[in-house]
Design a protein around this motif. Structure first.
Motif, PDB file in Angstrom:
ATOM      1  N   VAL A  22       0.822  -1.207   0.000  1.00 44.76           N
ATOM      2  CA  VAL A  22       0.000   0.000   0.000  1.00 44.76           C
ATOM      3  C   VAL A  22       0.858   1.260   0.000  1.00 44.76           C
ATOM      4  O   VAL A  22       2.011   1.249   0.440  1.00 44.76           O
ATOM      5  CB  VAL A  22      -0.957   0.041   1.213  1.00 44.76           C
ATOM      6  N   LEU A  23       0.249   2.315  -0.483  1.00 46.87           N
ATOM      7  CA  LEU A  23       0.792   3.662  -0.386  1.00 46.87           C
ATOM      8  C   LEU A  23      -0.267   4.514   0.281  1.00 46.87           C
ATOM      9  O   LEU A  23      -1.459   4.337   0.034  1.00 46.87           O
ATOM     10  CB  LEU A  23       1.070   4.246  -1.779  1.00 46.87           C
ATOM     11  N   GLY A  24       0.141   5.440   1.100  1.00 46.27           N
ATOM     12  CA  GLY A  24      -0.785   6.376   1.713  1.00 46.27           C
ATOM     13  C   GLY A  24      -0.147   7.749   1.786  1.00 46.27           C
ATOM     14  O   GLY A  24       1.023   7.868   2.156  1.00 46.27           O
ATOM     15  N   SER A  25      -0.902   8.772   1.410  1.00 47.53           N
ATOM     16  CA  SER A  25      -0.404  10.141   1.439  1.00 47.53           C
ATOM     17  C   SER A  25      -1.492  11.054   1.973  1.00 47.53           C
ATOM     18  O   SER A  25      -2.639  10.973   1.544  1.00 47.53           O
ATOM     19  CB  SER A  25      -0.018  10.616   0.030  1.00 47.53           C
ATOM     20  N   GLY A  26      -1.114  11.898   2.888  1.00 49.14           N
ATOM     21  CA  GLY A  26      -2.055  12.869   3.416  1.00 49.14           C
ATOM     22  C   GLY A  26      -1.449  14.255   3.355  1.00 49.14           C
ATOM     23  O   GLY A  26      -0.228  14.419   3.433  1.00 49.14           O
ATOM     24  N   GLY A  27      -2.301  15.244   3.206  1.00 50.57           N
ATOM     25  CA  GLY A  27      -1.802  16.610   3.166  1.00 50.57           C
ATOM     26  C   GLY A  27      -2.926  17.616   3.079  1.00 50.57           C
ATOM     27  O   GLY A  27      -4.103  17.257   3.067  1.00 50.57           O
ATOM     28  N   ARG A  28      -2.545  18.853   2.999  1.00 50.88           N
ATOM     29  CA  ARG A  28      -3.495  19.961   2.920  1.00 50.88           C
ATOM     30  C   ARG A  28      -3.721  20.289   1.447  1.00 50.88           C
ATOM     31  O   ARG A  28      -2.770  20.451   0.686  1.00 50.88           O
ATOM     32  CB  ARG A  28      -2.924  21.156   3.664  1.00 50.88           C
ATOM     33  N   GLU A  29      -4.978  20.390   1.080  1.00 44.00           N
ATOM     34  CA  GLU A  29      -5.315  20.690  -0.315  1.00 44.00           C
ATOM     35  C   GLU A  29      -4.765  22.046  -0.716  1.00 44.00           C
ATOM     36  O   GLU A  29      -4.742  22.979   0.082  1.00 44.00           O
ATOM     37  CB  GLU A  29      -6.831  20.654  -0.525  1.00 44.00           C
ATOM     38  N   ALA A  30      -4.284  22.133  -1.931  1.00 42.12           N
ATOM     39  CA  ALA A  30      -3.757  23.377  -2.492  1.00 42.12           C
ATOM     40  C   ALA A  30      -4.769  23.951  -3.484  1.00 42.12           C
ATOM     41  O   ALA A  30      -5.777  23.322  -3.799  1.00 42.12           O
ATOM     42  CB  ALA A  30      -2.421  23.098  -3.185  1.00 42.12           C
ATOM     43  N   LYS A  31      -4.467  25.112  -3.993  1.00 43.10           N
ATOM     44  CA  LYS A  31      -5.344  25.790  -4.954  1.00 43.10           C
ATOM     45  C   LYS A  31      -5.631  24.869  -6.143  1.00 43.10           C
ATOM     46  O   LYS A  31      -4.741  24.168  -6.631  1.00 43.10           O
ATOM     47  CB  LYS A  31      -4.666  27.073  -5.435  1.00 43.10           C
ATOM     48  N   ASP A  32      -6.863  24.867  -6.596  1.00 41.39           N
ATOM     49  CA  ASP A  32      -7.304  24.093  -7.762  1.00 41.39           C
ATOM     50  C   ASP A  32      -7.077  22.589  -7.602  1.00 41.39           C
ATOM     51  O   ASP A  32      -6.807  21.889  -8.571  1.00 41.39           O
ATOM     52  CB  ASP A  32      -6.625  24.586  -9.043  1.00 41.39           C
TER      53      ASP A  32
END
Length: 161
Positions: free
Chosen positions: A20-30
């Motif tokens: 598996v791969l998992g990535s989390g973060g804060r959404e950026a513009k567009d």
């Protein structure tokens, strides 16, 4: 891991080992974080399949289905565009992908049948956990056990024995 019922078709089975791969973060513009992360996951998994082929596995022809809800159509289009001719666009109707975007990497098995070997998408889990609608989580999985059982070339298996 895969304990839910699966279709009784070639290439589908319950399996208990996954990569598996998992990535989390804060959404950026567009929706830049979402687009960039989904594309990175797809390219990482395609690269993994290529590396496995150098070690006695065969995955045949590949294609990537990019599925999106009507609300995420533009995001799905941008992901597909980034992947070029390898990608096809389809509507997303599976409610599990709560972020409105999913992808599947299809391969051609040794017997000639096509099956979705890699599955990934966007989820609202991190947004709910953090109480922040700008938090995005992208997850990808593939059945490592299925790869070992169905895609090892005969000559490599004989040489390994």
């Amino acid at each position: 891991i895969r304990t839910q019922p699966v279709p009784k078709k070639p290439g589908h089975s319950q399996h208990f080992r996954v990569f598996v791969l998992g990535s989390g973060g804060r959404e950026a513009k567009d929706h830049a974080f979402t687009v960039d992360t989904v594309v990175r996951h797809v390219r990482t998994m395609l690269g993994a399949l290529e590396r496995l082929e150098r070690h006695g596995y065969s995955f045949g022809r590949r294609r990537v289905d990019v599925l999106a809800t009507s609300e995420r159509k533009e995001v799905g289009d941008r992901v597909a565009e980034s992947l070029g001719d390898l990608a096809t666009r389809k509507p997303l109707e599976h409610p599990y992908y709560s972020g409105g975007l999913r992808y599947q990497i299809w391969v051609t098995a040794p017997g000639g049948s096509e099956l979705p070997l890699v599955d990934g998408g966007v989820f609202d889990w991190l947004a709910k956990l953090a109480s922040n609608r700008r938090a995005v989580y992208v997850a990808t999985g593939t059945g490592a056990q299925l790869i070992a059982l169905r895609f090892r070339e005969a000559r490599a298996a004989i040489g390994a024995g």
